[in-house]
Design a protein around this motif. Structure first.
Motif, PDB file in Angstrom:
ATOM      1  N   PHE A 355       0.868  -1.167   0.000  1.00  0.00           N
ATOM      2  CA  PHE A 355       0.000   0.000   0.000  1.00  0.00           C
ATOM      3  C   PHE A 355       0.914   1.229   0.000  1.00  0.00           C
ATOM      4  O   PHE A 355       1.788   1.345   0.858  1.00  0.00           O
ATOM      5  CB  PHE A 355      -0.889   0.042   1.253  1.00  0.00           C
ATOM      6  N   THR A 356       0.723   2.122  -0.934  1.00  0.00           N
ATOM      7  CA  THR A 356       1.558   3.316  -1.018  1.00  0.00           C
ATOM      8  C   THR A 356       0.771   4.528  -0.562  1.00  0.00           C
ATOM      9  O   THR A 356      -0.213   4.915  -1.186  1.00  0.00           O
ATOM     10  CB  THR A 356       2.054   3.540  -2.454  1.00  0.00           C
ATOM     11  N   THR A 357       1.193   5.126   0.530  1.00  0.00           N
ATOM     12  CA  THR A 357       0.540   6.332   1.016  1.00  0.00           C
ATOM     13  C   THR A 357       1.043   7.535   0.230  1.00  0.00           C
ATOM     14  O   THR A 357       2.055   7.471  -0.465  1.00  0.00           O
ATOM     15  CB  THR A 357       0.837   6.547   2.505  1.00  0.00           C
ATOM     16  N   ILE A 398       5.478   3.133   2.306  1.00  0.00           N
ATOM     17  CA  ILE A 398       5.020   1.878   1.714  1.00  0.00           C
ATOM     18  C   ILE A 398       4.721   0.894   2.837  1.00  0.00           C
ATOM     19  O   ILE A 398       5.582   0.600   3.668  1.00  0.00           O
ATOM     20  CB  ILE A 398       6.085   1.298   0.757  1.00  0.00           C
ATOM     21  N   LEU A 399       3.494   0.416   2.869  1.00  0.00           N
ATOM     22  CA  LEU A 399       3.054  -0.549   3.876  1.00  0.00           C
ATOM     23  C   LEU A 399       3.007  -1.926   3.218  1.00  0.00           C
ATOM     24  O   LEU A 399       2.303  -2.117   2.228  1.00  0.00           O
ATOM     25  CB  LEU A 399       1.673  -0.171   4.411  1.00  0.00           C
ATOM     26  N   ILE A 400       3.760  -2.878   3.756  1.00  0.00           N
ATOM     27  CA  ILE A 400       3.898  -4.186   3.131  1.00  0.00           C
ATOM     28  C   ILE A 400       3.214  -5.225   4.009  1.00  0.00           C
ATOM     29  O   ILE A 400       3.573  -5.406   5.178  1.00  0.00           O
ATOM     30  CB  ILE A 400       5.382  -4.556   2.933  1.00  0.00           C
ATOM     31  N   ARG A 414      -5.202   0.309   8.824  1.00  0.00           N
ATOM     32  CA  ARG A 414      -5.209   1.178  10.005  1.00  0.00           C
ATOM     33  C   ARG A 414      -4.091   2.222   9.916  1.00  0.00           C
ATOM     34  O   ARG A 414      -4.314   3.419  10.149  1.00  0.00           O
ATOM     35  CB  ARG A 414      -5.038   0.341  11.272  1.00  0.00           C
ATOM     36  N   LEU A 415      -2.877   1.771   9.562  1.00  0.00           N
ATOM     37  CA  LEU A 415      -1.755   2.695   9.457  1.00  0.00           C
ATOM     38  C   LEU A 415      -1.995   3.729   8.360  1.00  0.00           C
ATOM     39  O   LEU A 415      -1.684   4.919   8.515  1.00  0.00           O
ATOM     40  CB  LEU A 415      -0.460   1.928   9.178  1.00  0.00           C
ATOM     41  N   ASN A 416      -2.540   3.276   7.243  1.00  0.00           N
ATOM     42  CA  ASN A 416      -2.817   4.177   6.136  1.00  0.00           C
ATOM     43  C   ASN A 416      -3.817   5.260   6.557  1.00  0.00           C
ATOM     44  O   ASN A 416      -3.612   6.458   6.296  1.00  0.00           O
ATOM     45  CB  ASN A 416      -3.361   3.381   4.945  1.00  0.00           C
TER      46      ASN A 416
END
Length: 479
Positions: A355-357, A398-400, A414-416
């Protein structure tokens, strides 16, 4: 505050739409008109209904490879006649589910509209078809001593860059596509062709249609030609890389540099994990610490003076390394780290979901935003490399996550959401250059007040009354 449950549900489900799948009469008409340039194969359709950064796929009913503005207009008129959705497709580089065909319909692939139409060196402008890439344009204008500076870090097409109001590594000096698009040729929802402006450097005639279409993500019209500003190629270019003990010191160095009046051309940040990914992916040996990548443009004397000023500022903020390069091959080596960061970070967990913020805050709030984001990610079980265009307050993370692990997918969401909420709490935006697409429709309604969102919906309804242009993206249209 953002309702996380509502946002998550909106991300997971396609928007409601009254549009229907493409009827056989439309498919037959397109097959007759475009022959082998009309594709119905499953693999081709699925490719045009997904994105490189997402595992989601919602395929269109067919794909047309257009070669001219008039052909795009023909397709749109046929789709309007049959009340079928139509989505423009570029070169597969968008990140916010811009091209997912929630309503099926027809995808118009513009990648073969790749002709540089005119170069006006004296006027510092060029006009290109939508499928021309930044690197292609720069190759075409190289002999004129000019260049096009907007660099999103991918081989994006200029039509797509205009549609998403892209920025990139050089926006701190040269601005984004908003400042660098002078005029557009656009096909409207009725299949009519319009030109939004002339090539004069300034005008106060009528409404600024160019600025309305730039960033509209194909929901108000399909961009087929773009006139952009060109710039004289700098006489001298130099790059500096410096490392710090913490992110705040790096960001404060950039803020003081800009306040000092140094016209830094690029100011990029990468954290230790992002540098580790780059080292693993490219076999480099960068120090795995919070790092700034800086670039300076100008005369040889001016560049040397700017670099020395920034060197002194960096030392005041505890920089413990300052690698300097003014030869093209050395600069390329240093910048390859930043340009390969996204792919390198994906390879930290091959096959996992990324996921790319994409958030931006006022520069004065950037250090706090980064520190709070780092604190969030440290408490998480996920790998979350962080980098950004810090010269203009832009942060990316970047959330992996393991797509087969519901807990990890929920943690990524949640982090995003926390990062988006944090940016807006700091008077920032939920997207600085990637756009809204289908991914951030709910966030748009959090960023703007109800009256502004209502006005956007009125504009969409007026210009696209059948809601056939990339439906479900940017702004939700209730039934």
């Amino acid at each position: 505050m953002i309702d996380l449950a509502t946002a998550a549900a909106a991300f997971a489900a396609p928007p409601a739409t009254a549009l229907t799948g493409a009827p056989m009469a439309l498919l037959d008409a397109l097959r007759h008109r475009f022959s082998l340039r009309f594709k119905l194969g499953r693999a081709m359709r699925e490719q045009h209904g997904c994105e490189g950064a997402s595992s989601d796929t919602t395929a269109p009913d067919g794909v047309v490879f257009a070669h001219t503005t008039e052909e795009v207009a023909e397709v749109v008129r046929l789709c309007a006649q049959h009340r079928v959705a139509v989505t423009a497709f570029g070169v597969f580089s968008s990140l916010e589910r811009h091209v997912l065909g929630h309503a099926g319909g027809i995808s118009i692939d513009l990648s073969e509209m790749d002709e540089v139409l005119t170069i006006n060196a004296q006027d510092l402008t060029a006009t290109v078809q939508a499928g021309v890439t930044r690197s292609q344009l720069n190759a075409e204008v190289k002999d004129t001593g000019l260049f096009f500076p907007i660099d999103p870090g991918s081989k994006a097409s200029l039509g797509g860059m205009a549609a998403t109001r892209a920025g990139g590594t050089s926006a701190v000096r040269y601005g984004t596509m908003r400042e660098n698009v002078m005029a557009l040729t656009v096909v409207t929802a009725e299949g009519k062709i319009i030109r939004t402006a002339r090539r004069a450097k300034k005008s106060s005639a009528g409404y600024d249609l160019t600025r309305i279409f730039v960033g509209s993500e194909g929901t108000l019209g399909i961009i087929t030609e773009v006139t952009v500003r060109l710039y004289p190629r700098p006489e001298a270019i130099a790059t500096a890389v410096c490392t710090f003990a913490d992110a705040r010191s790096a960001v404060d160095t950039v803020i003081q540099t800009i306040q000092t009046g140094v016209l830094v051309a690029r100011a990029e940040f990468m954290d230790a994990l992002a540098l580790r990914a780059v080292n693993l992916h490219t076999d480099t040996t960068f120090k795995e610490r919070p790092t700034l990548f800086l670039e300076f443009h100008g005369t040889p004397a001016g560049v040397a003076e700017q670099a020395e000023i920034v060197h002194d500022i960096a030392r005041e903020h505890g920089a413990d390394d300052y690698d300097w390069a003014d030869q093209p091959e050395d600069r390329t080596r240093l910048w390859s780290a930043r340009h390969t960061a996204f792919n390198a970070c994906e390879l930290l967990r091959p096959g996992w979901r990324t996921f790319t913020t994409d958030a931006c805050v006022p520069l004065s709030r950037l250090a706090q935003c980064i520190e709070e984001t780092i604190e969030d990610t440290r408490r998480s079980s996920l790998l979350c490399p962080l980098f950004g265009h810090v010269g203009d307050g832009h942060l990316l993370c970047i959330l992996i996550a393991d797509p087969d692990n519901p807990d990890e997918m929920a943690e990524a969401e949640r982090l995003n959401q926390r990062m988006m909420s944090r940016a807006m709490r700091m008077e920032g935006t939920c997207t600085a250059e990637h756009g809204i697409g289908a991914q951030k429709v709910v966030l748009l309604t959090e960023e703007f007040d109800a009256n502004a969102v209502h006005l956007m919906r009125q504009l969409k309804r007026a210009w696209d009354p059948l809601n056939i242009l990339n439906p479900g993206k940017v702004i939700a249209i209730p039934e």
